[in-house]
Design a protein around this motif. Structure first.
Motif, mmCIF file in Angstrom:
data_model
loop_
_atom_site.group_PDB
_atom_site.id
_atom_site.type_symbol
_atom_site.label_atom_id
_atom_site.label_comp_id
_atom_site.label_asym_id
_atom_site.label_seq_id
_atom_site.Cartn_x
_atom_site.Cartn_y
_atom_site.Cartn_z
ATOM 1 N N GLY A 18 -93.858 76.804 11.571
ATOM 2 C CA GLY A 18 -94.192 78.220 11.549
ATOM 3 C C GLY A 18 -93.063 79.121 11.073
ATOM 4 O O GLY A 18 -93.305 80.215 10.580
ATOM 5 N N ILE A 19 -91.819 78.667 11.230
ATOM 6 C CA ILE A 19 -90.689 79.478 10.757
ATOM 7 C C ILE A 19 -90.258 79.061 9.347
ATOM 8 O O ILE A 19 -89.281 79.575 8.816
ATOM 9 N N GLY A 20 -91.001 78.119 8.765
ATOM 10 C CA GLY A 20 -90.768 77.770 7.370
ATOM 11 C C GLY A 20 -89.872 76.575 7.108
ATOM 12 O O GLY A 20 -89.468 76.353 5.968
ATOM 13 N N ILE A 21 -89.555 75.812 8.134
ATOM 14 C CA ILE A 21 -88.765 74.598 7.914
ATOM 15 C C ILE A 21 -89.737 73.461 7.635
ATOM 16 O O ILE A 21 -90.586 73.150 8.470
ATOM 17 N N PRO A 22 -89.620 72.827 6.463
ATOM 18 C CA PRO A 22 -90.534 71.731 6.130
ATOM 19 C C PRO A 22 -90.286 70.504 7.003
ATOM 20 O O PRO A 22 -89.141 70.141 7.272
ATOM 21 N N VAL A 23 -91.380 69.883 7.438
ATOM 22 C CA VAL A 23 -91.327 68.682 8.272
ATOM 23 C C VAL A 23 -92.143 67.597 7.589
ATOM 24 O O VAL A 23 -93.266 67.842 7.155
ATOM 25 N N THR A 29 -85.041 54.823 6.754
ATOM 26 C CA THR A 29 -84.216 53.616 6.686
ATOM 27 C C THR A 29 -82.752 53.958 6.461
ATOM 28 O O THR A 29 -81.882 53.110 6.636
ATOM 29 N N ASP A 30 -82.466 55.208 6.078
ATOM 30 C CA ASP A 30 -81.091 55.654 5.856
ATOM 31 C C ASP A 30 -80.404 55.898 7.199
ATOM 32 O O ASP A 30 -81.048 55.968 8.253
ATOM 33 N N GLU A 31 -79.097 56.094 7.136
ATOM 34 C CA GLU A 31 -78.310 56.345 8.322
ATOM 35 C C GLU A 31 -78.742 57.659 8.988
ATOM 36 O O GLU A 31 -79.058 58.637 8.328
ATOM 37 N N MET A 32 -78.759 57.649 10.324
ATOM 38 C CA MET A 32 -79.171 58.820 11.100
ATOM 39 C C MET A 32 -78.100 59.134 12.138
ATOM 40 O O MET A 32 -77.486 58.223 12.669
ATOM 41 N N PHE A 33 -77.923 60.412 12.436
ATOM 42 C CA PHE A 33 -77.041 60.799 13.541
ATOM 43 C C PHE A 33 -77.807 60.702 14.849
ATOM 44 O O PHE A 33 -77.316 60.161 15.830
ATOM 45 N N LEU A 34 -79.022 61.225 14.867
ATOM 46 C CA LEU A 34 -79.906 61.119 16.026
ATOM 47 C C LEU A 34 -81.062 60.194 15.650
ATOM 48 O O LEU A 34 -81.651 60.350 14.578
ATOM 49 N N PRO A 35 -81.406 59.256 16.525
ATOM 50 C CA PRO A 35 -82.468 58.294 16.193
ATOM 51 C C PRO A 35 -83.784 58.974 15.816
ATOM 52 O O PRO A 35 -84.251 59.881 16.500
ATOM 53 N N GLY A 36 -84.327 58.542 14.673
ATOM 54 C CA GLY A 36 -85.625 59.022 14.226
ATOM 55 C C GLY A 36 -85.614 60.337 13.478
ATOM 56 O O GLY A 36 -86.676 60.862 13.148
ATOM 57 N N ARG A 38 -83.689 62.773 10.304
ATOM 58 C CA ARG A 38 -82.779 62.892 9.161
ATOM 59 C C ARG A 38 -83.168 64.142 8.368
ATOM 60 O O ARG A 38 -84.345 64.458 8.242
ATOM 61 N N VAL A 39 -82.175 64.816 7.854
ATOM 62 C CA VAL A 39 -82.402 65.980 7.008
ATOM 63 C C VAL A 39 -82.179 65.557 5.562
ATOM 64 O O VAL A 39 -81.177 64.915 5.238
ATOM 65 N N GLU A 40 -83.135 65.892 4.708
ATOM 66 C CA GLU A 40 -83.042 65.600 3.277
ATOM 67 C C GLU A 40 -83.356 66.870 2.490
ATOM 68 O O GLU A 40 -84.497 67.326 2.483
ATOM 69 N N ASN A 41 -82.331 67.443 1.878
ATOM 70 C CA ASN A 41 -82.476 68.669 1.075
ATOM 71 C C ASN A 41 -83.210 69.763 1.845
ATOM 72 O O ASN A 41 -84.105 70.421 1.315
ATOM 73 N N GLY A 42 -82.832 69.945 3.108
ATOM 74 C CA GLY A 42 -83.410 70.994 3.931
ATOM 75 C C GLY A 42 -84.747 70.667 4.554
ATOM 76 O O GLY A 42 -85.337 71.495 5.240
ATOM 77 N N VAL A 43 -85.247 69.453 4.334
ATOM 78 C CA VAL A 43 -86.513 69.001 4.928
ATOM 79 C C VAL A 43 -86.181 68.131 6.130
ATOM 80 O O VAL A 43 -85.321 67.244 6.051
ATOM 81 N N LEU A 79 -75.359 65.195 8.747
ATOM 82 C CA LEU A 79 -74.917 66.563 9.052
ATOM 83 C C LEU A 79 -73.559 66.629 9.736
ATOM 84 O O LEU A 79 -73.221 67.632 10.350
ATOM 85 N N ASP A 80 -72.797 65.549 9.648
ATOM 86 C CA ASP A 80 -71.435 65.642 10.164
ATOM 87 C C ASP A 80 -70.519 66.057 9.023
ATOM 88 O O ASP A 80 -70.861 65.977 7.859
ATOM 89 N N ASN A 81 -69.374 66.569 9.368
ATOM 90 C CA ASN A 81 -68.389 67.038 8.392
ATOM 91 C C ASN A 81 -68.907 68.175 7.506
ATOM 92 O O ASN A 81 -68.574 68.265 6.339
#
Length: 167
Positions: A18-23, A29-36, A38-43, A79-81
């Protein structure tokens, strides 16, 4: 998921969309900071099978929300560093607390016992008692106001927000 978890999950996803963040729901399969998650180009990508905590979805969405439009479009990975990483992490904590109040879920959904280096209870306690870490950063980003801005006409004072996504 239990029925109550499904309700909370729906509230979170509906709010984020509703606030416009795509889900996008897909296998990650890529590395994740939190399980399940991942952010990809703002999605925000969610792998339901790997997700450990529903509240972590809001936390990752918060990272997208506090970035400028230009930063969001190229935001990817763990999203680290990131530039201003510590400041943005504090802003995300304040943002997620405000979202919890806005959508009517308990803050411990996001600030769960296994997160925030074991300091979740203290973080919730601080917010509940008006000790708003991260709010000056949200204010600087133009997303909310601090108490000293009470003289502004129709001003939203944290935990109310002027906008949920940084311009």
């Amino acid at each position: 998921m239990s029925q109550s978890e499904e309700v909370i999950f729906s509230k979170i996803i509906d709010f984020i969309k509703g606030i416009g963040i795509p889900v996008v729901f897909s296998e990650i399969t890529d590395e994740m900071f939190l399980p399940g998650l991942r952010v990809e180009n703002g999605v925000l990508k969610i792998d339901i099978d790997k997700l450990s905590y529903i509240g972590d979805i809001l936390h990752e969405a918060g990272h997208i929300a506090v970035m400028s439009k230009e930063e969001r479009e190229c935001l990817s990975g763990k999203l680290d560093n990131q530039e201003n990483d510590a400041a943005n992490e504090m802003a995300v904590m304040a943002w997620t607390y405000a979202v919890c109040l806005e959508i009517g879920i308990e803050p411990n959904v996001v600030f769960h016992a296994d997160g925030y280096k074991g300091d979740s209870e203290n973080i919730i306690n601080n917010f509940d008692n008006g000790h708003y870490i991260g709010v000056p950063i949200l204010h600087w980003y133009g997303m909310t106001n601090e108490k000293f801005d009470l003289n502004q006409k129709n001003a939203a004072i944290f935990p109310k927000m002027l906008r949920w996504v940084r311009p």
